[in-house]
Design an enzyme around this catalytic site. Sequence first.
Site, short mmCIF file in Angstrom:
data_model
loop_
_atom_site.label_atom_id
_atom_site.label_comp_id
_atom_site.label_asym_id
_atom_site.label_seq_id
_atom_site.Cartn_x
_atom_site.Cartn_y
_atom_site.Cartn_z
N ASN A 138 0.88 -1.18 0.00
CA ASN A 138 0.00 0.00 0.00
C ASN A 138 0.91 1.22 0.00
O ASN A 138 1.48 1.57 1.02
CB ASN A 138 -0.88 -0.02 1.26
N LYS A 167 0.19 4.24 -0.28
CA LYS A 167 -0.45 5.45 0.26
C LYS A 167 -0.21 6.63 -0.71
O LYS A 167 -0.17 6.40 -1.92
CB LYS A 167 0.05 5.76 1.66
N HIS A 172 -9.34 1.12 5.05
CA HIS A 172 -8.05 1.34 5.72
C HIS A 172 -8.27 2.27 6.92
O HIS A 172 -9.10 3.18 6.86
CB HIS A 172 -7.04 1.94 4.73
N GLU A 226 -6.70 4.73 7.91
CA GLU A 226 -6.55 6.16 7.59
C GLU A 226 -7.83 6.71 6.96
O GLU A 226 -8.20 7.86 7.17
CB GLU A 226 -5.33 6.36 6.68
N GLU A 265 -5.17 -5.01 10.70
CA GLU A 265 -4.14 -4.00 10.89
C GLU A 265 -4.39 -3.25 12.20
O GLU A 265 -5.20 -2.31 12.23
CB GLU A 265 -4.16 -3.00 9.74
N GLY A 280 2.53 2.27 10.54
CA GLY A 280 3.44 3.40 10.34
C GLY A 280 4.18 3.83 11.58
O GLY A 280 4.80 4.89 11.60
N SER A 292 3.59 -2.17 10.28
CA SER A 292 5.05 -2.17 10.43
C SER A 292 5.67 -3.54 10.14
O SER A 292 6.66 -3.93 10.76
CB SER A 292 5.46 -1.67 11.82
C1 PEP Z 1 -0.65 0.19 6.01
O1 PEP Z 1 -0.69 1.36 5.72
O2 PEP Z 1 -1.56 -0.57 5.67
C2 PEP Z 1 0.51 -0.31 6.76
C3 PEP Z 1 0.49 -1.52 7.23
O3 PEP Z 1 1.55 0.56 6.91
P1 PEP Z 1 3.00 0.24 7.56
O4 PEP Z 1 3.47 -1.06 6.98
O5 PEP Z 1 3.87 1.38 7.17
O6 PEP Z 1 2.79 0.13 9.03
#
Ligand code: PEP
Length: 248
Positions: A9, A11, A94, A96, A166, A172, A211
């Site tokens: 992803n 973003k 997501h 966000e 998630e 992040g 992460s």
């Molecule tokens: C995400 O945005 O779905 C995500 C898992 O980000 P990150 O791997 O940077 O934590």
Amino acid sequence: MRQIIVAGNWKMNASKETVNALIMGILEGMPDVKSEVIVCVPYPYLSQVEALATHSQLHLGAQDLNINTSGAFTGEVSADMIKDFGAEYVVVGHSERRSLYGESDEIVAEKVQVALDSGLTPLFCIGESLGERESNNTQSVVARQMNAVIDRVGIEAFKGIIIAYEPVWAIGTGVTATPQQAQETHAFIRGLLAENDADIAQSTPILYGGSMNPANAEELIACADIDGGLIGGASLKSDDFLHICKAG
Ligand code: PEP
């Protein structure tokens, strides 16, 4: 045996130049990858990635969609537009989108339905915030998010859905859920599916996101109910992303 799936992803991170380098780097390593690999890219780069990835094993996705098919929705993008560029997947719900753009469980469920209706596979995201985990509400939050979609689309539709668990506190932040924490919630999610249909519970992919990186991917993906990853930051470097793709 479920297929391991690794989805990037990006973003809101890309330029024509970086997209070129990233996709070429990923494609170089693809012959050694057994996982299914997806990149979910910002809308303006769908066309570029479609062209670069033609006849490759790399699958293309978008990061959101509008619930309407066309019309006066300035700035929005429909499922058919996404499909027009060869995309097969779309991220839905997501954290966000939920936190920054106010997407409720009901809107997310509607988007999952619209994606399915158009033939896109939703990467349906769920997960609890830090406060919700600390107050022991992880399972109730995840169950609420899951049930909103099960109630809307029906359990059979999960044959065409990929779930991404998630934990918001891990996205992040560099803080990853331990394999035990992740596995526990993945098993709980699979249990929720099993309450509706045991076969669908066994066949539905549940990815971990938060992460995930080259150092922790193998241990996470080795867990019984973790079927791959949804990767943010580490999907922006081809070496790191490929390392994760090979972890399955
Ligand atoms: C995400 O945005 O779905 C995500 C898992 O980000 P990150 O791997 O940077 O934590």
